[in-house]
Design a protein around this motif. Structure first.
Motif, PDB file in Angstrom:
ATOM      1  N   GLU A   1      37.214  28.501  34.472  1.00 33.97           N
ATOM      2  CA  GLU A   1      37.006  29.048  35.811  1.00 33.97           C
ATOM      3  C   GLU A   1      38.367  29.204  36.466  1.00 33.97           C
ATOM      4  N   ARG A   2      38.463  30.177  37.390  1.00 38.44           N
ATOM      5  CA  ARG A   2      39.757  30.384  38.033  1.00 38.44           C
ATOM      6  C   ARG A   2      39.556  30.887  39.458  1.00 38.44           C
ATOM      7  N   GLY A   3      40.038  30.132  40.439  1.00 34.31           N
ATOM      8  CA  GLY A   3      39.991  30.529  41.837  1.00 34.31           C
ATOM      9  C   GLY A   3      41.396  30.699  42.390  1.00 34.31           C
ATOM     10  N   ALA A   4      41.490  30.862  43.702  1.00 31.91           N
ATOM     11  CA  ALA A   4      42.786  31.093  44.338  1.00 31.91           C
ATOM     12  C   ALA A   4      43.704  29.877  44.226  1.00 31.91           C
ATOM     13  N   ASP A   5      43.128  28.683  44.379  1.00 33.37           N
ATOM     14  CA  ASP A   5      43.962  27.480  44.361  1.00 33.37           C
ATOM     15  C   ASP A   5      43.399  26.377  43.468  1.00 33.37           C
ATOM     16  N   HIS A   6      42.363  26.707  42.680  1.00 32.42           N
ATOM     17  CA  HIS A   6      41.796  25.704  41.782  1.00 32.42           C
ATOM     18  C   HIS A   6      41.313  26.396  40.511  1.00 32.42           C
TER      19      HIS A   6
END
Length: 312
Positions: A43-48
């Motif tokens: 998984e890949r988000g803006a800050d995690h």
């Protein structure tokens, strides 16, 4: 429960932003951290993000999933393993990159961990693995970040491909079943394949060169049926500082499968004269490596092609 907290540090002759970027972009890890074999994003988000890591620890192949929180402004990355590999019960830590000057950085690597059942022998094993890997990772980070600002010609990446009238599964099986390569490939003198964990292999083999000499290599391989096998050599020929690569099998709409071998190599400039002779250059080493690795890969691909096409 006994919990350990340890810290390792190093000074790197590169700007803090550049060092932070190399750590933050996990696709760099097999190139800069010796224990890392392969890393990808779950998984890949803006800050995690969640990442899967395949690596070695005390000479053993391990894999796990970690969560990371990235703080680019502070140049800080916090990580925690979701399901640690035994004998680890809990493992996490923090990367902190601070500027010393405009062109140098201070990197701190913090770890906290526990052993399953608080077993003293397991805790000692983890102590050694964390210390060895942390020292190796920081030294490699320093070497490779500084190298990136130096001689780019020492890094070489290339691919070889063949088109096959056969299935990706049969091609994959030929590469996956490396334990049979001595009988199937003329350039393999001996081979030892171990797979204690399905899909995570240790491959040790002697490769025969055109002049009849032997080169022993050992690789950790991560296998994704039936389309990709990724590897990193842990025992290298003298001319190389690093060798990673993959085998990939892609079926086209026409039914033809493209089988590809990819290599990324970092040449050891201190060994060029000893391997290739006095006066040899980086260009000579690049050509030698390209011819040697590419020749073996093309031979393997052709044998895999014949194997797959015979099973149609």
């Amino acid at each position: 429960m006994t919990s350990r907290e340890v810290e390792h540090e190093i000074v790197i002759d590169a700007p803090a932003e550049q060092v932070y970027r190399m750590i933050a972009e996990v696709e760099n890890w097999p190139l800069i951290f010796p224990p890392s074999v392969y890393v990808d994003y779950v998984e890949r988000g803006a800050d995690h993000e969640r990442i899967r890591i395949w690596a070695t620890a005390n000479g053993e192949a391990k894999n796990w999933t970690s969560r990371r929180v990235l703080e680019p402004a502070a140049r800080r990355i916090t990580f925690r393993q979701e399901t640690p590999a035994p004998p680890v019960a809990s493992m996490g830590g923090t990367w902190i990159v601070a500027p010393r000057t405009d062109t140098t950085s201070h990197v701190r690597l913090l770890h906290d961990y526990r052993a399953i059942d608080d077993a003293p022998a397991s805790l000692e094993w983890i102590d050694k693995a964390v210390d060895r890997n942390s020292r190796a990772e920081l030294a490699a980070l320093k070497h490779n970040v500084e190298l990136a600002t130096g001689v780019a010609e020492l890094t070489l990446s290339f691919t070889d491909s063949v088109e096959v009238n056969g299935s990706p599964k049969d091609l994959y099986d030929f590469i996956n079943e490396a334990g049979a390569w001595r009988e199937r490939l003329p350039h393999v003198g001996s081979v030892d394949l171990r797979e204690a964990t399905p899909g995570l292999q240790v491959l040790r083999m002697d490769t025969l060169t055109k002049d009849g000499s032997r080169h022993t290599t050992e690789s950790i391989r991560v296998c994704f049926p039936h389309h990709r096998i990724v590897y990193k050599q842990t025992t290298l020929p003298a001319l190389m500082d690093l060798h990673t690569g993959y085998w990939q099998f892609t079926e086209e709409d026409s039914g033809v499968t493209t089988a590809t071998s990819q290599h990324t190599v970092v040449i050891n400039p201190d060994k060029i004269a000893g391997v290739l002779g006095a006066g040899s250059t980086v260009d000579d080493a690049r050509k030698f490596v390209r011819d040697a690795l590419g020749g073996n890969s093309r031979a393997t691909l052709e044998h895999a092609k014949a194997y797959a096409e015979a099973r149609r």
